[in-house]
Design a protein around this motif. Structure first.
Motif, PDB file in Angstrom:
ATOM      1  N   PHE A 286       0.832  -1.208   0.000  1.00 60.83           N
ATOM      2  CA  PHE A 286       0.000   0.000   0.000  1.00 60.83           C
ATOM      3  C   PHE A 286       0.863   1.253   0.000  1.00 60.83           C
ATOM      4  O   PHE A 286       0.578   2.217  -0.723  1.00 60.83           O
ATOM      5  N   LEU A 287       1.927   1.266   0.797  1.00 61.71           N
ATOM      6  CA  LEU A 287       2.814   2.428   0.817  1.00 61.71           C
ATOM      7  C   LEU A 287       3.425   2.666  -0.555  1.00 61.71           C
ATOM      8  O   LEU A 287       3.469   3.800  -1.041  1.00 61.71           O
ATOM      9  N   HIS A 288       3.903   1.589  -1.186  1.00 63.75           N
ATOM     10  CA  HIS A 288       4.522   1.747  -2.504  1.00 63.75           C
ATOM     11  C   HIS A 288       3.506   2.203  -3.537  1.00 63.75           C
ATOM     12  O   HIS A 288       3.850   2.963  -4.460  1.00 63.75           O
ATOM     13  N   SER A 289       2.268   1.770  -3.417  1.00 62.77           N
ATOM     14  CA  SER A 289       1.246   2.235  -4.360  1.00 62.77           C
ATOM     15  C   SER A 289       0.940   3.717  -4.181  1.00 62.77           C
ATOM     16  O   SER A 289       0.439   4.365  -5.104  1.00 62.77           O
ATOM     17  N   GLN A 290       1.248   4.265  -2.993  1.00 61.73           N
ATOM     18  CA  GLN A 290       1.083   5.695  -2.728  1.00 61.73           C
ATOM     19  C   GLN A 290       2.387   6.464  -2.923  1.00 61.73           C
ATOM     20  O   GLN A 290       2.507   7.602  -2.506  1.00 61.73           O
ATOM     21  N   TRP A 291       3.390   5.831  -3.534  1.00 66.41           N
ATOM     22  CA  TRP A 291       4.682   6.451  -3.820  1.00 66.41           C
ATOM     23  C   TRP A 291       5.401   6.851  -2.538  1.00 66.41           C
ATOM     24  O   TRP A 291       5.989   7.927  -2.432  1.00 66.41           O
ATOM     25  N   ILE A 292       5.375   5.951  -1.556  1.00 60.55           N
ATOM     26  CA  ILE A 292       6.057   6.184  -0.289  1.00 60.55           C
ATOM     27  C   ILE A 292       7.046   5.054  -0.051  1.00 60.55           C
ATOM     28  O   ILE A 292       6.688   3.879  -0.139  1.00 60.55           O
ATOM     29  N   MET A 293       8.296   5.389   0.235  1.00 57.58           N
ATOM     30  CA  MET A 293       9.301   4.427   0.677  1.00 57.58           C
ATOM     31  C   MET A 293       9.455   4.537   2.192  1.00 57.58           C
ATOM     32  O   MET A 293       9.535   5.644   2.734  1.00 57.58           O
TER      33      MET A 293
ATOM     34  N   ARG B 242       9.766   8.730   2.927  1.00 58.73           N
ATOM     35  CA  ARG B 242       9.619   9.893   2.053  1.00 58.73           C
ATOM     36  C   ARG B 242       8.958   9.468   0.752  1.00 58.73           C
ATOM     37  O   ARG B 242       8.938   8.297   0.384  1.00 58.73           O
ATOM     38  N   TYR B 243       8.389  10.470   0.075  1.00 57.90           N
ATOM     39  CA  TYR B 243       7.793  10.239  -1.232  1.00 57.90           C
ATOM     40  C   TYR B 243       8.894  10.173  -2.282  1.00 57.90           C
ATOM     41  O   TYR B 243       9.972  10.755  -2.117  1.00 57.90           O
ATOM     42  N   TYR B 244       8.619   9.439  -3.347  1.00 51.18           N
ATOM     43  CA  TYR B 244       9.576   9.334  -4.441  1.00 51.18           C
ATOM     44  C   TYR B 244       8.830   9.471  -5.753  1.00 51.18           C
ATOM     45  O   TYR B 244       7.603   9.618  -5.778  1.00 51.18           O
ATOM     46  N   GLY B 245       9.543   9.474  -6.855  1.00 49.67           N
ATOM     47  CA  GLY B 245       8.922   9.627  -8.170  1.00 49.67           C
ATOM     48  C   GLY B 245       9.516   8.657  -9.170  1.00 49.67           C
ATOM     49  O   GLY B 245      10.333   7.792  -8.839  1.00 49.67           O
ATOM     50  N   ASP B 246       9.109   8.787 -10.392  1.00 50.96           N
ATOM     51  CA  ASP B 246       9.620   7.962 -11.473  1.00 50.96           C
ATOM     52  C   ASP B 246       9.989   8.876 -12.638  1.00 50.96           C
ATOM     53  O   ASP B 246       9.097   9.496 -13.231  1.00 50.96           O
ATOM     54  N   PRO B 247      11.252   9.012 -12.964  1.00 55.40           N
ATOM     55  CA  PRO B 247      12.413   8.321 -12.378  1.00 55.40           C
ATOM     56  C   PRO B 247      12.730   8.845 -10.991  1.00 55.40           C
ATOM     57  O   PRO B 247      12.410   9.995 -10.655  1.00 55.40           O
ATOM     58  N   PRO B 248      13.372   8.011 -10.159  1.00 54.89           N
ATOM     59  CA  PRO B 248      13.658   8.443  -8.782  1.00 54.89           C
ATOM     60  C   PRO B 248      14.673   9.569  -8.765  1.00 54.89           C
ATOM     61  O   PRO B 248      15.607   9.599  -9.568  1.00 54.89           O
ATOM     62  N   PRO B 249      14.511  10.514  -7.857  1.00 53.81           N
ATOM     63  CA  PRO B 249      15.472  11.620  -7.756  1.00 53.81           C
ATOM     64  C   PRO B 249      16.731  11.180  -7.022  1.00 53.81           C
ATOM     65  O   PRO B 249      16.824  10.050  -6.520  1.00 53.81           O
ATOM     66  N   ASN B 250      17.701  12.053  -6.956  1.00 55.94           N
ATOM     67  CA  ASN B 250      18.895  11.787  -6.155  1.00 55.94           C
ATOM     68  C   ASN B 250      18.526  11.838  -4.675  1.00 55.94           C
ATOM     69  O   ASN B 250      17.960  12.824  -4.201  1.00 55.94           O
ATOM     70  N   LEU B 251      18.826  10.772  -3.971  1.00 55.41           N
ATOM     71  CA  LEU B 251      18.475  10.649  -2.564  1.00 55.41           C
ATOM     72  C   LEU B 251      19.729  10.369  -1.753  1.00 55.41           C
ATOM     73  O   LEU B 251      20.768   9.977  -2.294  1.00 55.41           O
ATOM     74  N   THR B 252      19.620  10.538  -0.437  1.00 55.42           N
ATOM     75  CA  THR B 252      20.753  10.235   0.417  1.00 55.42           C
ATOM     76  C   THR B 252      20.965   8.733   0.507  1.00 55.42           C
ATOM     77  O   THR B 252      20.000   7.955   0.557  1.00 55.42           O
TER      78      THR B 252
ATOM     79  N   GLY C 181      27.096   2.884  -2.242  1.00 54.61           N
ATOM     80  CA  GLY C 181      27.053   4.309  -2.517  1.00 54.61           C
ATOM     81  C   GLY C 181      25.996   4.769  -3.494  1.00 54.61           C
ATOM     82  O   GLY C 181      26.115   5.880  -4.023  1.00 54.61           O
ATOM     83  N   ALA C 182      24.955   3.986  -3.757  1.00 52.11           N
ATOM     84  CA  ALA C 182      23.921   4.390  -4.706  1.00 52.11           C
ATOM     85  C   ALA C 182      23.137   5.576  -4.154  1.00 52.11           C
ATOM     86  O   ALA C 182      22.777   5.611  -2.971  1.00 52.11           O
ATOM     87  N   THR C 183      22.882   6.562  -5.009  1.00 50.89           N
ATOM     88  CA  THR C 183      22.060   7.716  -4.642  1.00 50.89           C
ATOM     89  C   THR C 183      20.748   7.751  -5.412  1.00 50.89           C
ATOM     90  O   THR C 183      19.900   8.602  -5.132  1.00 50.89           O
ATOM     91  N   LYS C 184      20.588   6.863  -6.369  1.00 54.64           N
ATOM     92  CA  LYS C 184      19.315   6.705  -7.081  1.00 54.64           C
ATOM     93  C   LYS C 184      18.822   5.282  -6.833  1.00 54.64           C
ATOM     94  O   LYS C 184      19.430   4.315  -7.279  1.00 54.64           O
ATOM     95  N   TYR C 185      17.740   5.192  -6.099  1.00 58.16           N
ATOM     96  CA  TYR C 185      17.194   3.886  -5.750  1.00 58.16           C
ATOM     97  C   TYR C 185      15.691   4.018  -5.603  1.00 58.16           C
ATOM     98  O   TYR C 185      15.131   5.120  -5.583  1.00 58.16           O
ATOM     99  N   GLY C 186      15.034   2.886  -5.502  1.00 59.40           N
ATOM    100  CA  GLY C 186      13.580   2.863  -5.394  1.00 59.40           C
ATOM    101  C   GLY C 186      13.130   1.926  -4.297  1.00 59.40           C
ATOM    102  O   GLY C 186      13.838   1.680  -3.305  1.00 59.40           O
TER     103      GLY C 186
END
Length: 466
Positions: free
Chosen positions: A221-228, A254-264, A280-285
């Motif tokens: 449900f969280l992922h369907s609402q674009w929440i990680m 936090r909310y994310y998008g497609d394509p995912p933004p640069n994250l910590t 060290g990945a900064t783009k993940y989903g």
């Protein structure tokens, strides 16, 4: 003496008669209106006197008509009809009204439960209703610039994520000071980590399936609402004595998008952190949440955390000891990650045949083939190879015998949260917001060399093929 007649006036007796007739008609209408108005005023006075004699001081049934037009509708009736039109044309829904937060003094704090990365949690009782709730005081001391974004994200996501397997945020209450902010949530008797520590035997396979279905259902449900969630672990899973389990502690969500933004990259508690984050990945989903689900799955099976690294280098060592070293075939592009450039793979780690590599059967002797396939998919080094939450719910593992146990048949356990303060557990804490990721050197992961800034040795293992 008659008035002088204008020299421009026409001597037309018919026109003069018509004008005189109109004047008489207007005069008669004016007298009739005045008489009618006088009668209405007398009637109103008589009604008011009758009400006074009968002891009824209520308002008159009709308001006085302000218009001189006898055909105009009554003002009260006109206002009533307009109100009915508005009511009939508007759709009304019951919603909460804006208002000030309640004070924390409306709750009686019973006992402290534990301290988390982003707040202190206590058991409390609502004085008005007598209901027991969980009271979480947010940590605001480390945020001199204002309200911390972690608290805002937690409140926002909990308000949006209304699901049976996500902890319910009832309200936000305030203390005497501006930095006393409390979240009022449903109280649960256990967290899964404490429960596993206190249990003599691990959960039955049917019970593990029931718990996993609920956790993955809430995560889907969280992922369907674009929440990680970004901090899934057994201590953040709350459980009651009715077999219900809920996701909690959304301080890193936090909310994310497609394509995912640069994250910590410094998210997720170390033992549940995916390999791409460690490299060290900064783009993940959402794949990082699914890796954490795999770690929780393994912990339910063995009753112990699956990968207990001392630091980031040791954590990578333990991951590769379980899954095998990465290569360009099972994980294309992993060399492009910042921390992977220092990774020295053993010479025997040549690309192997296709297909998802399975985890060693010796680590999970009582797990069925379907269960091992699911666990291997969740703990796949390549994030693309991990199943989504929706795919996980439809996996054959949950359809084979033994079937998931009904929640009503779950055993009950004594509650540590309701009696005394929980004992501190020797587990790593979640990363803090704003904390910089350390510079890591993974050169010694596959040998006995020193690795990382801490100077601790990597796990080290001998890789055998065939």
């Amino acid at each position: 003496m008659s008035a002088a007649k204008s020299r421009w006036a026409d001597d037309d007796p018919e026109a003069d008669a018509l004008i005189a007739q109109r004047k008489r008609e207007k005069e008669e209408k004016r007298r009739a209106k005045a008489e009618k108005q006088r009668q209405q005023e007398e009637a109103s006075k008589a009604t008011a006197e009758a009400q006074t004699r009968n002891g009824d001081s209520g308002p008159p049934k009709k308001r006085r008509r302000l218009s001189n037009d006898p055909d105009a509708p009554d003002a009260a009736e006109e206002a009533k009809s307009e109100e009915q039109k508005k009511v009939s044309s508007l759709l009304r829904f019951p919603v909460a009204e804006w208002g000030p937060c309640r004070h924390v003094d409306n709750f009686e704090r019973l006992n402290h439960i534990e301290e988390g990365s982003y707040g202190w949690v206590s058991r409390a009782k609502d004085i008005n209703t007598g209901e027991v709730v969980a009271l979480k005081r947010l940590k605001l001391e480390s945020s001199p610039d204002g309200f911390p974004v972690t608290g805002l994200r937690e409140i926002q996501t909990l308000m949006e994520a209304r699901h049976p397997n996500v902890v319910y945020l009832r309200e936000v209450v305030m203390g005497t000071k501006m930095d006393d902010v409390f979240l009022v949530m449903d109280f649960f008797e256990h967290d899964l980590k404490t429960l596993l520590d206190e249990m003599r035997e691990p959960f039955l396979p049917s019970e593990i399936k029931t718990l996993l279905l609920q956790v993955v259902g809430g995560l889907e449900f969280l992922h369907s609402q674009w929440i990680m969630h970004r901090d899934l672990k057994t201590s953040n899973l709350l459980m009651n004595n009715r077999g219900e389990i809920k996701l909690a502690d959304f301080g890193m969500a936090r909310y994310y998008g497609d394509p995912p933004p640069n994250l910590t990259q410094l998210v997720v508690t170390l033992w549940y952190r995916s390999p791409e984050l460690l490299l060290g990945a900064t783009k993940y989903g959402t794949e990082i949440d699914m890796w954490s689900i795999g770690c929780i799955f393994g912990e339910l099976l063995t009753k112990e955390p699956l990968l207990q690294g001392k630091n980031e280098v040791d954590q990578v060592s333990k991951i590769f000891a379980l899954t095998g070293p990465p290569n360009s075939q099972i994980w294309p592009g992993f060399r492009s990650l910042p921390n992977a450039k220092s990774l020295r793979l053993p010479s025997s780690s040549a690309p192997s045949g296709g297909g998802l590599p399975l985890l060693p059967r010796s680590r999970f002797p009582y797990l069925t083939n379907a269960g091992l396939n699911l666990l291997s998919g969740l703990l796949a080094l390549n994030p693309v190879s991990r199943p989504t939450a929706q795919e996980c719910l439809a996996h054959p593992y949950f359809k084979e015998d033994p079937r998931p146990k009904p929640k009503e048949m779950f055993p009950t356990f004594p509650s540590k949260a309701g009696m005394e303060r929980r004992r501190p557990r020797h587990t790593p804490v979640a990363p803090k917001r704003g904390q910089e990721a350390p510079q890591l050197d993974f050169a010694g992961v596959f040998g006995g060399a020193q690795g990382g800034d801490s100077g601790e040795a990597g796990a080290g293992f001998a890789l055998r093929l065939g």
